[in-house]
Write a protein that holds these residues in place. Structure first.
Motif, short mmCIF file in Angstrom:
data_model
loop_
_atom_site.label_atom_id
_atom_site.label_comp_id
_atom_site.label_asym_id
_atom_site.label_seq_id
_atom_site.Cartn_x
_atom_site.Cartn_y
_atom_site.Cartn_z
N ASP A 1 -3.64 -13.45 -16.49
CA ASP A 1 -3.98 -14.46 -15.49
C ASP A 1 -4.03 -13.91 -14.07
O ASP A 1 -4.30 -14.66 -13.13
CB ASP A 1 -2.97 -15.62 -15.54
N ILE A 2 -3.74 -12.61 -13.91
CA ILE A 2 -3.69 -12.04 -12.57
C ILE A 2 -4.47 -10.74 -12.47
O ILE A 2 -4.79 -10.10 -13.48
CB ILE A 2 -2.23 -11.76 -12.14
N GLU A 3 -4.79 -10.39 -11.25
CA GLU A 3 -5.36 -9.09 -10.92
C GLU A 3 -4.39 -8.37 -9.99
O GLU A 3 -3.77 -9.00 -9.14
CB GLU A 3 -6.72 -9.24 -10.21
N PRO A 4 -4.27 -7.04 -10.12
CA PRO A 4 -3.37 -6.32 -9.20
C PRO A 4 -3.82 -6.48 -7.75
O PRO A 4 -5.01 -6.59 -7.46
CB PRO A 4 -3.51 -4.86 -9.66
N LEU A 5 -2.84 -6.52 -6.86
CA LEU A 5 -3.12 -6.57 -5.43
C LEU A 5 -3.30 -5.14 -4.94
O LEU A 5 -2.40 -4.32 -5.08
CB LEU A 5 -1.95 -7.24 -4.70
N SER A 6 -4.45 -4.85 -4.35
CA SER A 6 -4.72 -3.46 -3.97
C SER A 6 -4.98 -3.30 -2.48
O SER A 6 -4.41 -2.42 -1.83
CB SER A 6 -5.92 -2.92 -4.77
N GLU A 7 -5.84 -4.12 -1.89
CA GLU A 7 -6.17 -3.97 -0.47
C GLU A 7 -5.15 -4.72 0.39
O GLU A 7 -5.13 -5.95 0.42
CB GLU A 7 -7.58 -4.50 -0.21
N HIS B 1 0.56 -1.90 -10.70
CA HIS B 1 1.09 -2.74 -9.62
C HIS B 1 1.88 -1.84 -8.67
O HIS B 1 3.09 -1.66 -8.83
CB HIS B 1 1.97 -3.85 -10.20
N PRO B 2 1.22 -1.24 -7.69
CA PRO B 2 1.83 -0.17 -6.89
C PRO B 2 2.72 -0.63 -5.74
O PRO B 2 3.32 0.20 -5.07
CB PRO B 2 0.61 0.57 -6.34
N LEU B 3 2.82 -1.93 -5.50
CA LEU B 3 3.60 -2.43 -4.37
C LEU B 3 4.65 -3.43 -4.84
O LEU B 3 4.36 -4.27 -5.70
CB LEU B 3 2.67 -3.11 -3.35
N PHE B 4 5.85 -3.36 -4.30
CA PHE B 4 6.86 -4.34 -4.67
C PHE B 4 7.17 -5.25 -3.48
O PHE B 4 6.95 -4.90 -2.32
CB PHE B 4 8.13 -3.68 -5.22
N HIS B 5 7.70 -6.41 -3.79
CA HIS B 5 7.96 -7.45 -2.81
C HIS B 5 9.32 -7.21 -2.16
O HIS B 5 10.34 -7.14 -2.83
CB HIS B 5 7.95 -8.81 -3.52
N ALA B 6 9.34 -7.06 -0.82
CA ALA B 6 10.57 -6.71 -0.12
C ALA B 6 11.42 -7.92 0.26
O ALA B 6 12.55 -7.76 0.75
CB ALA B 6 10.23 -5.91 1.14
#
Length: 469
Positions: A45-51, A284-289
């Motif tokens: 149901d999702i796409e990775p966040l890239s930009e 998923h290269p970024l994590f939520h801080a």
């Protein structure tokens, strides 16, 4: 069964004096719980966040920063007791280094920001009913923090823990306070509304609020961010960091395919079959801080429109009523995460930040890093790394889990970690003064052991490994 359970829970909430809007939020989640809603977000149901825009890309003049900061308030989540580290009081009163607690550092950071820009930046704590008194007593050492017309804190709401078998409020006569729990930090929005803090801030001309955890001293208020928000009309910003193997279990942002909204997916929202995708740091290269910026006008509009119920995804937290007793009654704590509000606001953005803005202390492993010579405080009380090298991996065994045991084994303070790439300690080991760790260090002990003062530990040095030497 569930209707009587909800009615009993609402009666308890009303008896406790909980605001009706917070009760509506609880009822909303109770109905979801009854219906079997899991809050899971499927990979399909999702796409990775890239930009993602980076903090370094943002430009602002000093005048723009000063103006934006004059309309920004700082809110620190301060409801945690740190029970996993053996603390009985607020975690933020734990000493970080040089006799300063988390709250000391936070207060000094805000006061330094005021002096730097000559603006009155408010600091507000979201306390829980278990942390309020001690935290406010500690802040009394900084009377200059007070801002006319604003409190120093507001209370996170409380809710009854629910029996896992029939969803009725649990009863625990041995300690009735254990029948209650906070509803997760997603409660911050309705708590700001119900306490009157949201309106008070807006009445005094504040437009933005910076939200972060009190145990993350890297999360300082950077006025460049509200400049960007004002310039581009952004209602909500979530800070994200580059994800490493050590962060693979942390939440990440993604794009929901159905409507293109950014969503937060925590590990509790992931099915077993999707866990491999969730932990894939390349996908998923970024994590939520969990450092968030919110436009207060946009928040007020959403809360007014929904009568306080933002509809954040439910988190079903299964525990026992007495966390220290695994044989006590199984309960469900209904929670939400404040970062999931990113999906509520059209036009929300993610902001890529340097690792220096993410320095949480969840365990004594991170505390050892922060107390070591890897870090120092600058003139603005910011935590500054003393080396460009990546932080060493620290793995202390169960002898160091509780803060009392930890302090007992580092009586002269943390060893030097400036030249260390990893430190693993297995066994009852006490570190003397002036100990240096170099490269990859493994210390093992089958019986109590003391590392002599001024020792150098490492693969090429004496005392790195080997039984109880």
């Amino acid at each position: 069964m569930s209707q009587s359970g909800l009615a009993a829970a609402v009666e308890r909430l009303e008896e406790r004096g909980v605001d009706q809007r917070a009760i509506r939020v609880f009822s909303h989640y109770y109905e979801q719980l009854e219906q079997g809603t899991t809050g899971l977000i499927a990979e399909s149901d999702i796409e990775p966040l890239s930009e993602v825009t980076s903090l370094e890309q943002l430009q602002a003049t000093e005048d723009e920063r000063r103006e934006a900061l004059s309309r920004t308030a700082v809110v620190k989540l301060n409801g945690g007791l740190g029970t996993s580290m053996g603390l009985s009081g607020p975690k933020s009163l734990l000493e970080v280094r040089n006799g300063r607690t988390f709250l000391d550092v936070i207060a000094r950071q805000v006061l330094a920001l005021r002096e730097q820009y000559d603006v009155e930046v408010p600091l507000l704590l979201m306390n829980s009913f278990r942390t309020r008194d001690a935290s406010l007593e500690a802040l009394a050492a900084y009377p200059e923090l007070e801002v006319d017309g604003l409190p120093l804190d507001f209370l996170q709401n409380a809710e009854p823990k629910l029996r896992a078998d029939d969803l009725t409020p649990v009863e625990w006569p041995d300690d009735p306070e254990l029948e209650w729990c906070p509803p997760g930090h997603g409660d911050v929005y309705v708590a700001m509304l119900a306490s009157g803090v949201l309106q008070a801030l807006r009445d005094k001309g504040f437009r933005y609020v910076f939200l972060s955890n009190s145990d993350n001293l890297g999360a300082t208020c950077d006025p460049t961010v509200p400049v960007w928000m004002a310039r581009e009309g952004i209602p909500y910003v979530s800070e994200v960091c580059d994800r490493t193997a050590n962060d693979r279990k942390g939440g990440h942002l993604a794009i929901r395919r159905s409507d293109g909204r950014i969503v937060l997916r925590e590990r509790s929202m992931v099915s077993e079959e999707d866990d491999r995708f969730f932990q894939d740091t390349e996908r998923h290269p970024l994590f939520h801080a969990n450092n968030l910026w919110v436009d207060l006008d946009a928040l007020d509009a959403k809360l007014t429109e929904s009568d306080g119920v933002l509809g954040l995804p439910i988190i079903v937290n299964r525990k026992t009523v007495d966390p220290s007793r695994k044989d006590s009654t199984p309960v469900i704590q209904v929670e939400s995460a404040m970062g999931t509000a990113i999906e509520v606001f059209a036009g929300s953005r993610a902001l890529r930040i340097p690792r220096s803005r993410f320095r949480p202390v969840k365990t004594t492993n991170e505390l050892l890093l922060l107390r070591s010579d890897l870090f120092a405080f600058d003139e603005l009380s910011r935590v500054v790394a003393q080396t460009d090298r990546r932080d060493p991996r620290v793995d202390l065994d169960d002898h160091y889990t509780l803060i009392g045991d930890f302090d007992e084994r580092f009586p002269a303070g943390a060893p030097s970690l400036l030249e260390c790439t990893s430190l693993v300690v297995h066994g009852d080991v006490t570190f003397g003064a002036g100990v240096r760790c170099v490269g990859d260090v493994v210390v093992e002990a089958d019986e109590p052991r003391t590392i002599p003062d001024d020792s150098v530990l490492g693969s090429d040095h004496e005392g790195a490994q080997g039984g109880s030497r």
